[in-house]
Write a protein that holds these residues in place. Structure first.
Motif, PDB file in Angstrom:
ATOM      1  N   LYS A   1      45.857  26.653  28.586  1.00  0.00           N
ATOM      2  CA  LYS A   1      46.642  26.651  29.820  1.00  0.00           C
ATOM      3  C   LYS A   1      46.525  27.966  30.583  1.00  0.00           C
ATOM      4  O   LYS A   1      46.273  27.975  31.800  1.00  0.00           O
ATOM      5  N   ASP A   2      46.664  29.091  29.902  1.00  0.00           N
ATOM      6  CA  ASP A   2      46.664  30.392  30.582  1.00  0.00           C
ATOM      7  C   ASP A   2      45.307  30.710  31.197  1.00  0.00           C
ATOM      8  O   ASP A   2      45.217  31.182  32.348  1.00  0.00           O
ATOM      9  N   ILE A   3      44.249  30.449  30.416  1.00  0.00           N
ATOM     10  CA  ILE A   3      42.922  30.768  30.962  1.00  0.00           C
ATOM     11  C   ILE A   3      42.538  29.786  32.079  1.00  0.00           C
ATOM     12  O   ILE A   3      41.853  30.146  33.043  1.00  0.00           O
ATOM     13  N   SER A   4      43.026  28.540  31.968  1.00  0.00           N
ATOM     14  CA  SER A   4      42.781  27.576  33.055  1.00  0.00           C
ATOM     15  C   SER A   4      43.470  28.030  34.330  1.00  0.00           C
ATOM     16  O   SER A   4      42.917  27.918  35.446  1.00  0.00           O
ATOM     17  N   GLU A   5      44.690  28.535  34.161  1.00  0.00           N
ATOM     18  CA  GLU A   5      45.433  29.024  35.328  1.00  0.00           C
ATOM     19  C   GLU A   5      44.682  30.159  36.010  1.00  0.00           C
ATOM     20  O   GLU A   5      44.600  30.230  37.251  1.00  0.00           O
ATOM     21  N   TYR A   6      44.086  31.057  35.198  1.00  0.00           N
ATOM     22  CA  TYR A   6      43.310  32.168  35.751  1.00  0.00           C
ATOM     23  C   TYR A   6      42.094  31.647  36.533  1.00  0.00           C
ATOM     24  O   TYR A   6      41.797  32.088  37.655  1.00  0.00           O
ATOM     25  N   ILE A   7      41.400  30.692  35.915  1.00  0.00           N
ATOM     26  CA  ILE A   7      40.190  30.142  36.566  1.00  0.00           C
ATOM     27  C   ILE A   7      40.543  29.490  37.894  1.00  0.00           C
ATOM     28  O   ILE A   7      39.907  29.749  38.941  1.00  0.00           O
ATOM     29  N   TYR A   8      41.566  28.641  37.868  1.00  0.00           N
ATOM     30  CA  TYR A   8      41.930  27.907  39.077  1.00  0.00           C
ATOM     31  C   TYR A   8      42.460  28.850  40.165  1.00  0.00           C
ATOM     32  O   TYR A   8      42.237  28.618  41.373  1.00  0.00           O
ATOM     33  N   ALA A   9      43.145  29.906  39.725  1.00  0.00           N
ATOM     34  CA  ALA A   9      43.669  30.857  40.716  1.00  0.00           C
ATOM     35  C   ALA A   9      42.554  31.642  41.380  1.00  0.00           C
ATOM     36  O   ALA A   9      42.644  32.012  42.567  1.00  0.00           O
ATOM     37  N   ASN A  10      41.464  31.927  40.659  1.00  0.00           N
ATOM     38  CA  ASN A  10      40.382  32.751  41.190  1.00  0.00           C
ATOM     39  C   ASN A  10      39.252  31.934  41.813  1.00  0.00           C
ATOM     40  O   ASN A  10      38.292  32.509  42.356  1.00  0.00           O
ATOM     41  N   THR A  11      39.330  30.629  41.712  1.00  0.00           N
ATOM     42  CA  THR A  11      38.272  29.792  42.306  1.00  0.00           C
ATOM     43  C   THR A  11      38.829  28.818  43.337  1.00  0.00           C
ATOM     44  O   THR A  11      38.118  27.898  43.752  1.00  0.00           O
ATOM     45  N   ASN A  12      40.106  29.068  43.691  1.00  0.00           N
ATOM     46  CA  ASN A  12      40.758  28.161  44.649  1.00  0.00           C
ATOM     47  C   ASN A  12      40.651  26.725  44.172  1.00  0.00           C
ATOM     48  O   ASN A  12      40.147  25.852  44.882  1.00  0.00           O
ATOM     49  N   ASN A  13      41.085  26.543  42.929  1.00  0.00           N
ATOM     50  CA  ASN A  13      41.053  25.222  42.298  1.00  0.00           C
ATOM     51  C   ASN A  13      39.639  24.650  42.259  1.00  0.00           C
ATOM     52  O   ASN A  13      39.389  23.495  42.637  1.00  0.00           O
ATOM     53  N   LEU A  14      38.706  25.523  41.793  1.00  0.00           N
ATOM     54  CA  LEU A  14      37.298  25.170  41.585  1.00  0.00           C
ATOM     55  C   LEU A  14      36.540  24.881  42.890  1.00  0.00           C
ATOM     56  O   LEU A  14      35.515  24.186  42.867  1.00  0.00           O
TER      57      LEU A  14
END
Length: 594
Positions: free
Chosen positions: A70-83
């Motif tokens: 969950k935490d790393i997914s949140e980081y990814i989505y936050a930095n890629t504008n939801n991919l």
């Protein structure tokens, strides 16, 4: 199995015990709460429930990876504008982590259309050729890499399933082109080994507690229906606790142990919680405490409390026993130690009480023997002095020249009578002494006991003819042969027959019953006494005991007859007893056949 152990098991199974009721009442809500917590939480929905750890470890690990991503997914989505653009994290070298660091979760995102990917695992990044542009090639290299390092992975296609972060925030996210990406999260399974072990133990405890609760329930129901009277509501654990708390501080030994034990227990708990609690993934107990704080705290309290209770109970028992021994040593032989403690302590108390009782009996016996010795000396002095004084007096009279010839003859007859009486008394004394010294040797041979009885009756029934005493011999066999010393057993019968003639009421019968049994012969003498029998039957076997209690009785006798008879019978490994019923005097003699 030992009979005593069988009896204890039977007693337990056919009874209702307070500790069982307490355990049952404790287990029911505990199990209910345990199952509720284990089956109604977010981990169960993703396959990482308590029972999943026991029944399907791989499913459990995947569920935990799914949850902890969950935490790393949140980081990814936050930095890629939801991919929308994964290039923002593709070359972020600061996020590269080698596979040797198993504590972190790794990921790889793959574009389904272009094959473009990004990962935080440097080794995986380097193992995929840069020119690989197809999704299939990237997935194949990823699968080979995961297999090589034994990783467990969760693959999310974003069509049928989303990652945990998206799942719990789906209402607030703009999904955009999320479905264009495959997300793979992976981790080494060793990270979860302690957690799996903890959850497996919890599941096993719940299952075991459930089985135990069902067994207790069935036992309680059966015993309420069939063994309701065997009810024991006392709870020994609480009894011991109150016992320790009540008496523990009274004795210096246990008081110091109580303070020291509780101090050490509290210190251990504090040190463990503050110094070790941070190492969650490396300590099964800390993992359990972190996940179940209430249960863990309860266990941490109960374990040292139970240990202290167990150790102090025995020390306290010994202190109380020691106090009791001091009372006994001071001469209080009526004091009895309480039946306390565990089996070993109870056995010790029982043995001490037996020793005390035996010592008390021995002391009373010693006092009694001293009394008998005093009476013996007095009796011997009296019984020897009477005929001896008579002999001396008549000898002095005979020395008088003025007596007539007829008087001389009469006095000589009296002298002879008293001399024989004195001789008989001395012989009886020597015989008693010899019998009691253990030096008497018996010479057994096969003899008809009925013939010996008839012989004694025939030889002595002519005594005291004026009393008109009749003897009746009854037997269930014509002949009864037994290994006996004929001379000694004849003496027994003679003594009893003569006593019957002396002390029976005139014009009555003396009954002699001879009963042939399988391993022994019983001979019973019964006669009606001519005096009031207000004596203790056992006292009649003492030396110089006489039924009429009078030293001035006109009935002659040394008082040693029954004492001699008892010693002779016991030499033959037999027994002799006296019973009194009103005026009926009975003597029972039992002689073994071998």
């Amino acid at each position: 199995m030992d009979i005593k152990l069988k009896s204890k098991i039977k007693n337990y199974l056919t009874g209702i015990w307070g500790i069982e009721i307490l355990i049952f009442l404790f287990l029911v809500p505990t199990i209910f709460i345990g199952y509720y917590q284990a089956l109604n939480n977010e981990f169960v929905e993703i396959g990482a429930g308590t029972f999943d750890a026991l029944l399907n470890k791989e499913k459990y690990i995947k569920g935990m990876i799914y949850y902890e991503s969950k935490d790393i997914s949140e980081y990814i989505y936050a930095n890629t504008n939801n991919l929308e653009d994964i290039s923002d994290i593709k070359y972020d070298n600061e996020r590269f982590i080698g596979p040797s660091n198993y504590s972190n979760i790794f990921y790889i995102l793959i574009n389904k259309k272009t094959g473009e990917y990004t990962t935080n695992d440097q080794d995986l990044f380097e193992s995929i050729p840069y020119e690989s542009k197809t999704r299939e090639e990237v997935e194949k290299k990823t699968e080979e890499y995961l297999k090589e390092y034994d990783f467990v992975s969760v693959k999310i296609d974003n069509e049928k399933i989303n990652n945990y972060y998206v799942k719990i925030n789906s209402d607030n996210l703009k999904k955009g082109n999320i479905e264009d990406y495959i997300e793979i999260y992976y981790r080494h399974p060793s990270v979860y080994f302690y957690l799996i072990k903890t959850e497996s133990i919890t599941a096993k405890v719940l299952i075991g507690a459930t089985i135990l609760t069902l067994i207790l329930f069935l036992k309680l129901v059966v015993n309420l229906l069939f063994y309701r009277k065997n009810l024991h509501l006392e709870i020994r654990v609480f009894k011991n606790l109150f016992y320790v708390l009540k008496y523990g501080l009274k004795y210096k030994n246990t008081r110091n142990k109580i303070l020291l034990s509780f101090g050490i227990a509290i210190g251990v708990i504090l040190i463990y919680l503050y110094l070790v609690a941070g190492i969650r993934n490396e300590n099964i107990l800390v993992t359990f405490l972190t996940r179940y704080p209430f249960k863990g705290t309860l266990i941490l309290i109960l374990i040292p409390l139970g240990t202290v209770l167990y150790s102090l109970k025995k020390s306290l028992d010994i202190s109380i026993i020691n106090d009791g021994l001091k009372k006994i040593n001071s001469g209080d032989f009526d004091y009895t130690l309480d039946d306390i403690g565990e089996r070993e302590v109870r056995e010790l108390v029982e043995n001490i009480n037996k020793i005390k009782t035996g010592y008390k009996i021995a002391l009373n016996e010693q006092v009694r023997n001293e009394k008998i010795k005093t009476e013996l000396i007095s009796s011997v002095s009296h019984d020897l002095k009477t005929p001896l004084t008579s002999i001396i007096n008549y000898v002095n009279i005979l020395n008088n020249k003025n007596i007539t010839e007829q008087e001389r003859i009469d006095y000589l007859r009296i002298l002879e009578k008293n001399s024989r009486r004195l001789q008989s008394l001395i012989e009886d004394l020597f015989e008693v002494s010899k019998l009691n010294s253990g030096k008497m040797k018996i010479e057994k041979s096969k003899l008809d006991i009925i013939s010996l009885i008839y012989q004694g009756v025939g030889e002595y029934s002519s005594l005291y003819e004026e009393k008109n005493i009749e003897f009746k011999v009854n037997s269930n066999a014509e002949e009864i042969f037994v290994d006996l010393d004929g001379k000694l057993i004849s003496r027994v019968f003679e003594n009893i027959i003569v006593n019957a003639l002396k002390y029976s009421l005139a014009n009555t019968r003396v009954y002699i019953d001879v009963i042939d049994k399988e391993n022994a012969v019983e001979v019973v003498f019964k006669n009606i006494a001519n005096y009031e029998m207000n004596f203790n039957a056992e006292e009649m076997f003492e030396r110089f005991a006489r039924a009429d209690k009078s030293r001035n009785s006109s009935v002659e006798g040394s008082g040693l007859g029954l004492a001699i008879s008892k010693s002779i019978v016991e030499l033959h490994n037999g027994s002799i007893n006296i019973e009194v019923e009103g005026d009926m005097f009975k003597i029972f003699i039992i002689l073994p056949k071998q």
